[in-house]
Design a protein around this motif. Sequence first.
Motif, PDB file in Angstrom:
ATOM      1  N   LYS A  87      -8.190   9.680  -3.787  1.00 32.15           N
ATOM      2  CA  LYS A  87      -8.598   8.497  -3.034  1.00 32.15           C
ATOM      3  C   LYS A  87      -7.385   7.812  -2.407  1.00 32.15           C
ATOM      4  O   LYS A  87      -7.397   7.469  -1.214  1.00 32.15           O
ATOM      5  CB  LYS A  87      -9.310   7.533  -3.989  1.00 32.15           C
ATOM      6  CG  LYS A  87      -9.866   6.325  -3.293  1.00 32.15           C
ATOM      7  CD  LYS A  87     -10.524   5.417  -4.310  1.00 32.15           C
ATOM      8  CE  LYS A  87     -10.694   4.025  -3.732  1.00 32.15           C
ATOM      9  NZ  LYS A  87     -11.196   3.089  -4.721  1.00 32.15           N
ATOM     10  N   ASN A  88      -6.323   7.634  -3.196  1.00 34.40           N
ATOM     11  CA  ASN A  88      -5.132   6.956  -2.662  1.00 34.40           C
ATOM     12  C   ASN A  88      -4.459   7.765  -1.554  1.00 34.40           C
ATOM     13  O   ASN A  88      -3.996   7.218  -0.562  1.00 34.40           O
ATOM     14  CB  ASN A  88      -4.122   6.697  -3.794  1.00 34.40           C
ATOM     15  CG  ASN A  88      -4.673   5.657  -4.774  1.00 34.40           C
ATOM     16  OD1 ASN A  88      -5.582   4.887  -4.410  1.00 34.40           O
ATOM     17  ND2 ASN A  88      -4.172   5.663  -6.009  1.00 34.40           N
ATOM     18  N   THR A  89      -4.434   9.075  -1.759  1.00 35.19           N
ATOM     19  CA  THR A  89      -3.821   9.923  -0.735  1.00 35.19           C
ATOM     20  C   THR A  89      -4.591   9.823   0.587  1.00 35.19           C
ATOM     21  O   THR A  89      -4.009   9.707   1.668  1.00 35.19           O
ATOM     22  CB  THR A  89      -3.795  11.401  -1.182  1.00 35.19           C
ATOM     23  OG1 THR A  89      -3.301  11.457  -2.510  1.00 35.19           O
ATOM     24  CG2 THR A  89      -2.941  12.251  -0.266  1.00 35.19           C
ATOM     25  N   ALA A  90      -5.924   9.858   0.436  1.00 33.69           N
ATOM     26  CA  ALA A  90      -6.746   9.785   1.653  1.00 33.69           C
ATOM     27  C   ALA A  90      -6.538   8.442   2.350  1.00 33.69           C
ATOM     28  O   ALA A  90      -6.349   8.375   3.578  1.00 33.69           O
ATOM     29  CB  ALA A  90      -8.212   9.982   1.305  1.00 33.69           C
ATOM     30  N   ALA A  91      -6.542   7.355   1.574  1.00 30.94           N
ATOM     31  CA  ALA A  91      -6.366   6.025   2.168  1.00 30.94           C
ATOM     32  C   ALA A  91      -4.998   5.916   2.857  1.00 30.94           C
ATOM     33  O   ALA A  91      -4.883   5.389   3.974  1.00 30.94           O
ATOM     34  CB  ALA A  91      -6.511   4.951   1.096  1.00 30.94           C
ATOM     35  N   ALA A  92      -3.981   6.447   2.180  1.00 31.52           N
ATOM     36  CA  ALA A  92      -2.631   6.387   2.766  1.00 31.52           C
ATOM     37  C   ALA A  92      -2.566   7.199   4.063  1.00 31.52           C
ATOM     38  O   ALA A  92      -1.953   6.788   5.061  1.00 31.52           O
ATOM     39  CB  ALA A  92      -1.606   6.910   1.747  1.00 31.52           C
TER      40      ALA A  92
END
Length: 341
Positions: free
Chosen positions: A63-68
């Motif tokens: 999730k964090n990778t996608a958001a970043a």
Amino acid sequence: MREKIEALMAEVAALSCNTEQEIEQARVRLLGKKGEITALFDEFRTVAPELKREFGQKLNVLKNTAAAKIEELKEAASESQAGGAAAFDYTMPGDPVQLGSRHPVSIAREEIVNIFRKFGYDVAEGPEVEDDWHVFEALNFPPEHPAREMQDTFFINDSDNPVLLRTHTSSVQVRAMEKMPLPIRIVCPGRVFRNEAISARAHCIFHQVEGLYIDENVTFADMKQAILLFAREMFGAQSQIRMRPSYFPFTEPSAEIDVSCNICGGKGCNICKGTGWLEIMGCGMVDPNVLEASGIDSKKYSGFAFGMGVERIAMLKWQVRDLRNYFENDLRFLKEFETSL
Ligand code: DAH
């Protein structure tokens, strides 16, 4: 679950979008309420307790990778947009636009009209498609006059009261006399039509300016003075005029006006064919029959009229030798008048 997370990780890593719209679509597809990553979080609730730790961590990383990644793409997009705008130099001169120029006939017509405006004349216009009355009958053309015959006039029909293309702007005189209050002082510019073979000196379409002045006690001397002043405005202050007796059905007496040649100053050259004079218009005192035909009391009122060809005036002023130049729209010819804008 593991495969799904890995597949999405790979997809996020490979994600490349350029426009803001594409980035937003990717965000919704992955992280939106019904997005693929969000769906995995729902699925996570059903995962066996011993796997929760591993999958929970992996999901958070995803999730964090996608958001970043989405943020990164957004930044890149707005940067390239700003960069694009900065690369455009608004101070650079624009692409040259090819401007047209006024047509010499328009320039000449306007010059003629403006001179008479200065003398207090109004501008009047009338229809190009006319009837026999306004073009001939009211202008005292006897029924057998040759100008009524087919070789001169374009008839639109051949009824007893034919519709035709006006052969001169003198028709506008008649319309003015019929409806304008006296005194009348007008110039009437317009297009006229004659059934003539096209040559360097004649055309089937050309332009005229008609003049008319009617009041009490208007004399031949008034006419001469008005035309002399016009000639000097148009062809230069040194210009002289001379009058030759002539005949028109609608004026009596009638005259042809010559102006001293503006090329040689009257000495004689090839433009004036050695005579020192150039013919510029016809004129005369309005025939009492013409006044009466339009309901004007010829005992009380008198007047003068004149008519000139715009192309002819323009030819003399700018030494154009072939009338056809005015109608062919050859840009090499028209561009010579560019400075007269
Ligand atoms: N209507 C004449 C023509 O077309 C020109 C003309 C001559 C007009 C004398 C006039 C005039 O008003 O008085 O040739």
